[in-house]
Design a protein around this motif. Structure first.
Motif, PDB file in Angstrom:
ATOM      1  N   ALA A 322     -27.350 -13.098   6.243  1.00  0.00           N
ATOM      2  CA  ALA A 322     -28.491 -13.710   7.173  1.00  0.00           C
ATOM      3  C   ALA A 322     -29.852 -13.042   6.342  1.00  0.00           C
ATOM      4  N   LEU A 323     -29.472 -12.039   5.519  1.00  0.00           N
ATOM      5  CA  LEU A 323     -30.739 -11.848   4.571  1.00  0.00           C
ATOM      6  C   LEU A 323     -30.766 -12.461   3.344  1.00  0.00           C
ATOM      7  N   GLY A 324     -29.864 -13.245   3.173  1.00  0.00           N
ATOM      8  CA  GLY A 324     -29.911 -14.147   1.891  1.00  0.00           C
ATOM      9  C   GLY A 324     -29.191 -13.579   0.715  1.00  0.00           C
ATOM     10  N   ILE A 325     -28.486 -12.576   0.955  1.00  0.00           N
ATOM     11  CA  ILE A 325     -27.791 -12.020  -0.110  1.00  0.00           C
ATOM     12  C   ILE A 325     -26.284 -12.360  -0.090  1.00  0.00           C
ATOM     13  N   PRO A 326     -25.694 -12.614  -1.200  1.00  0.00           N
ATOM     14  CA  PRO A 326     -24.315 -13.048  -1.219  1.00  0.00           C
ATOM     15  C   PRO A 326     -23.623 -11.907  -1.248  1.00  0.00           C
ATOM     16  N   ALA A 327     -22.397 -11.769  -0.210  1.00  0.00           N
ATOM     17  CA  ALA A 327     -21.589 -10.701  -0.075  1.00  0.00           C
ATOM     18  C   ALA A 327     -20.135 -10.960  -0.057  1.00  0.00           C
ATOM     19  N   VAL A 328     -19.377  -9.944  -0.386  1.00  0.00           N
ATOM     20  CA  VAL A 328     -17.893 -10.056  -0.356  1.00  0.00           C
ATOM     21  C   VAL A 328     -17.333  -8.820   0.217  1.00  0.00           C
ATOM     22  N   ASN A 329     -16.111  -8.792   0.739  1.00  0.00           N
ATOM     23  CA  ASN A 329     -15.267  -7.590   1.165  1.00  0.00           C
ATOM     24  C   ASN A 329     -14.293  -7.218   0.230  1.00  0.00           C
ATOM     25  N   TYR A 330     -14.190  -5.877   0.003  1.00  0.00           N
ATOM     26  CA  TYR A 330     -13.304  -5.566  -0.923  1.00  0.00           C
ATOM     27  C   TYR A 330     -13.197  -3.954  -0.849  1.00  0.00           C
ATOM     28  N   GLY A 331     -11.948  -3.730  -0.393  1.00  0.00           N
ATOM     29  CA  GLY A 331     -11.515  -2.292  -0.045  1.00  0.00           C
ATOM     30  C   GLY A 331     -10.045  -2.098   0.024  1.00  0.00           C
ATOM     31  N   PRO A 332      -9.576  -0.953  -0.284  1.00  0.00           N
ATOM     32  CA  PRO A 332      -8.329  -0.353   0.013  1.00  0.00           C
ATOM     33  C   PRO A 332      -7.886  -0.534   1.373  1.00  0.00           C
ATOM     34  N   GLY A 333      -6.396  -0.733   1.651  1.00  0.00           N
ATOM     35  CA  GLY A 333      -5.808  -0.872   2.763  1.00  0.00           C
ATOM     36  C   GLY A 333      -5.475  -2.150   3.533  1.00  0.00           C
ATOM     37  N   ASP A 334      -4.491  -2.337   4.114  1.00  0.00           N
ATOM     38  CA  ASP A 334      -3.857  -3.424   4.790  1.00  0.00           C
ATOM     39  C   ASP A 334      -4.793  -3.594   5.818  1.00  0.00           C
ATOM     40  N   PRO A 335      -5.397  -4.739   6.111  1.00  0.00           N
ATOM     41  CA  PRO A 335      -6.307  -5.036   7.502  1.00  0.00           C
ATOM     42  C   PRO A 335      -5.557  -5.321   8.338  1.00  0.00           C
ATOM     43  N   GLU A 336      -4.249  -5.622   8.499  1.00  0.00           N
ATOM     44  CA  GLU A 336      -3.274  -5.653   9.656  1.00  0.00           C
ATOM     45  C   GLU A 336      -3.027  -4.336  10.288  1.00  0.00           C
ATOM     46  N   LEU A 337      -2.980  -3.146   9.574  1.00  0.00           N
ATOM     47  CA  LEU A 337      -2.862  -1.816   9.929  1.00  0.00           C
ATOM     48  C   LEU A 337      -4.242  -1.039  10.499  1.00  0.00           C
ATOM     49  N   ALA A 338      -5.241  -1.810  10.345  1.00  0.00           N
ATOM     50  CA  ALA A 338      -6.564  -1.237  10.986  1.00  0.00           C
ATOM     51  C   ALA A 338      -6.400  -1.072  12.320  1.00  0.00           C
ATOM     52  N   HIS A 339      -6.813   0.235  12.790  1.00  0.00           N
ATOM     53  CA  HIS A 339      -6.899   0.422  14.301  1.00  0.00           C
ATOM     54  C   HIS A 339      -5.480   0.843  14.829  1.00  0.00           C
ATOM     55  N   ALA A 340      -4.501   0.811  13.848  1.00  0.00           N
ATOM     56  CA  ALA A 340      -2.981   1.002  14.277  1.00  0.00           C
ATOM     57  C   ALA A 340      -2.712   2.563  14.363  1.00  0.00           C
ATOM     58  N   ASP A 341      -1.648   2.824  15.355  1.00  0.00           N
ATOM     59  CA  ASP A 341      -1.516   4.342  15.408  1.00  0.00           C
ATOM     60  C   ASP A 341      -0.992   4.579  14.210  1.00  0.00           C
ATOM     61  N   GLU A 342      -0.183   3.898  13.333  1.00  0.00           N
ATOM     62  CA  GLU A 342       0.491   4.116  12.199  1.00  0.00           C
ATOM     63  C   GLU A 342      -0.266   3.800  10.862  1.00  0.00           C
ATOM     64  N   GLU A 343      -1.789   4.050  11.053  1.00  0.00           N
ATOM     65  CA  GLU A 343      -2.715   3.528  10.018  1.00  0.00           C
ATOM     66  C   GLU A 343      -2.383   4.401   8.718  1.00  0.00           C
ATOM     67  N   ARG A 344      -2.376   3.663   7.429  1.00  0.00           N
ATOM     68  CA  ARG A 344      -1.756   4.290   6.363  1.00  0.00           C
ATOM     69  C   ARG A 344      -2.315   3.613   5.126  1.00  0.00           C
ATOM     70  N   CYS A 345      -2.600   4.111   4.103  1.00  0.00           N
ATOM     71  CA  CYS A 345      -2.984   3.425   2.993  1.00  0.00           C
ATOM     72  C   CYS A 345      -2.344   3.866   1.574  1.00  0.00           C
ATOM     73  N   PRO A 346      -1.588   3.004   0.703  1.00  0.00           N
ATOM     74  CA  PRO A 346      -1.080   3.668  -0.320  1.00  0.00           C
ATOM     75  C   PRO A 346      -2.435   4.222  -1.398  1.00  0.00           C
ATOM     76  N   VAL A 347      -1.879   5.478  -2.040  1.00  0.00           N
ATOM     77  CA  VAL A 347      -3.031   6.146  -3.005  1.00  0.00           C
ATOM     78  C   VAL A 347      -3.339   5.148  -3.921  1.00  0.00           C
ATOM     79  N   SER A 348      -2.170   4.516  -4.550  1.00  0.00           N
ATOM     80  CA  SER A 348      -2.399   3.532  -5.600  1.00  0.00           C
ATOM     81  C   SER A 348      -3.400   2.380  -5.601  1.00  0.00           C
ATOM     82  N   GLN A 349      -3.746   2.099  -4.008  1.00  0.00           N
ATOM     83  CA  GLN A 349      -4.560   1.023  -3.978  1.00  0.00           C
ATOM     84  C   GLN A 349      -5.954   1.531  -3.860  1.00  0.00           C
ATOM     85  N   ILE A 350      -6.131   3.038  -3.525  1.00  0.00           N
ATOM     86  CA  ILE A 350      -7.454   3.564  -3.386  1.00  0.00           C
ATOM     87  C   ILE A 350      -7.865   3.744  -4.838  1.00  0.00           C
ATOM     88  N   ARG A 351      -7.082   4.218  -5.812  1.00  0.00           N
ATOM     89  CA  ARG A 351      -7.376   4.524  -7.175  1.00  0.00           C
ATOM     90  C   ARG A 351      -7.636   2.963  -7.718  1.00  0.00           C
TER      91      ARG A 351
END
Length: 363
Positions: A322-351
């Motif tokens: 909306a501000l005219g700035i091209p933007a992308v999403n990029y981050g570690p973690g499986d989005p299908e685990l977001a908000h799940a009780d078993e939320e977890r992320c591989p260390v290798s993906q963070i690195r």
């Protein structure tokens, strides 16, 4: 506890998880982030409520924003964080959404004293609640100068893959009128809930499209997500509302999406009704044709991940769009685990995500 931004990035992620920060309760984590960032002389730090902005001012030809939110959904026995038995996976509320991504940002904000592009690091509050409370939205209203940039990266979980733009979303109520009567004499009234049948049939028969936008494929969705009607068990209802959610590709505006839903309902043979819009959020085109996006894509590709794909949900990249700035999403973690009780992320993906972002900001 004091955050150590020079610690291994996965240790920093766990330290962030260990600070409870449910939406609206980010005071402690914001204070910790602000204090840690102010220890680094190459950053100009500004605090707005519980949002923190840290900027380099090196006079580079380009400026990029890298943003992430500090809050989480409510905790459910998953704070403090923990490692699995071999230490390869980090568990806990926010491990995916999105304290691992925030850890990547904080680690690089501290380490990169001479990035090849000026960087604005944004850490904001209240992303997981209603739009009016969103910290990034507040920054854009109160201090839009802090978000001026040529390109933006939002650290939402993507499994370490670039996800361009995002779908838009609208919610509308299809409101159907009836006539109240005692249910023992139902022929004296008109049942508004029964009138909802063709609305539901039209939605059930609808075939959602997959739309290509700037080379990425966005899958749409049109669904009934709620039905309300009736005031008592012995009264023929005089009104019924079917709540419809449309997740639309960023080739269209929210106004065009609303018109499309109205057309689907009308073509379904629905009788008298009215459309009431209850929520709307524009999508964001991927913007991968921008020169900075192309250099970012090349740097991330060098880490061995798959090519960019479409973001199928709505994210705050739309605010940058909306501000005219091209933007992308990029981050570690499986989005299908977001908000799940078993939320977890591989260390290798963070690195790996840290390595990809660092490679781009130093190339």
């Amino acid at each position: 506890m004091t955050l150590d931004l020079t610690a291994p990035v996965e240790e920093l992620a766990k330290a962030l998880i260990d600070i409870p920060s449910v939406s609206g309760e980010e005071q402690e984590i914001a204070a910790q982030v602000e204090s840690a960032l102010r220890e680094h002389a190459h950053l100009e730090v500004t605090r707005l409520g519980n949002s923190i902005v840290a900027r380099t001012t090196l006079g580079r030809a380009e400026r990029v924003v890298v943003a992430g939110h500090l809050d989480t959904v409510p905790i459910k026995g998953n704070v403090p964080g923990r490692w699995d038995d071999d230490g390869a996976t980090l568990w806990g509320r926010g491990a995916v959404d999105m304290k691992a991504g925030v850890a990547v940002q904080l680690s690089l904000a501290a380490a990169l004293t001479e990035p090849t592009r000026d960087v604005t690091w944004v850490f904001y509050d209240q992303e997981e609640v209603e739009e009016t409370r969103n910290g990034l939205g507040r920054i854009s209203r109160e201090r839009p100068d802090l978000l001026e940039a040529d390109f933006a990266v939002l650290g939402e979980p993507t499994g370490g893959v670039i996800e361009g733009g995002c779908n838009g979303t609208i919610r509308v109520d299809v409101v159907l009128p009836g006539k109240a009567a005692h249910s023992a004499r139902s022929w004296k009234g008109v049942n508004a809930i029964h009138a909802a049948a063709p609305v539901l049939a039209a939605l059930a028969d609808y075939e959602a499209a997959t739309v290509e936008v700037d080379g990425l494929s966005y899958r749409e969705g049109l669904n009934a997500v709620g039905v309300r009607g009736g005031i008592a068990g012995n009264v023929v209802p005089d009104e019924c509302a079917v709540t419809v959610n449309y997740r639309f590709a960023p080739d269209k505006t929210a106004d065009e999406a609303i018109a499309h839903v109205s057309d689907v309902v009308a073509r379904g043979g629905v009788g008298e009704h009215r459309i009431v819009v209850t929520d709307r959020a524009e999508g964001c085109r991927p913007g991968l044709d921008a020169s900075l996006a192309q250099s970012f894509t090349a740097a991330v590709a060098a880490t061995g991940v798959e090519p960019p794909r479409a973001k199928l949900g709505w994210t705050d990249v739309a605010r940058f769009g909306a501000l005219g700035i091209p933007a992308v999403n990029y981050g570690p973690g499986d989005p299908e685990l977001a908000h799940a009780d078993e939320e977890r992320c591989p260390v290798s993906q963070i690195r790996d995500t840290r390595a990809g972002l660092e490679a781009w900001l130093t190339s």
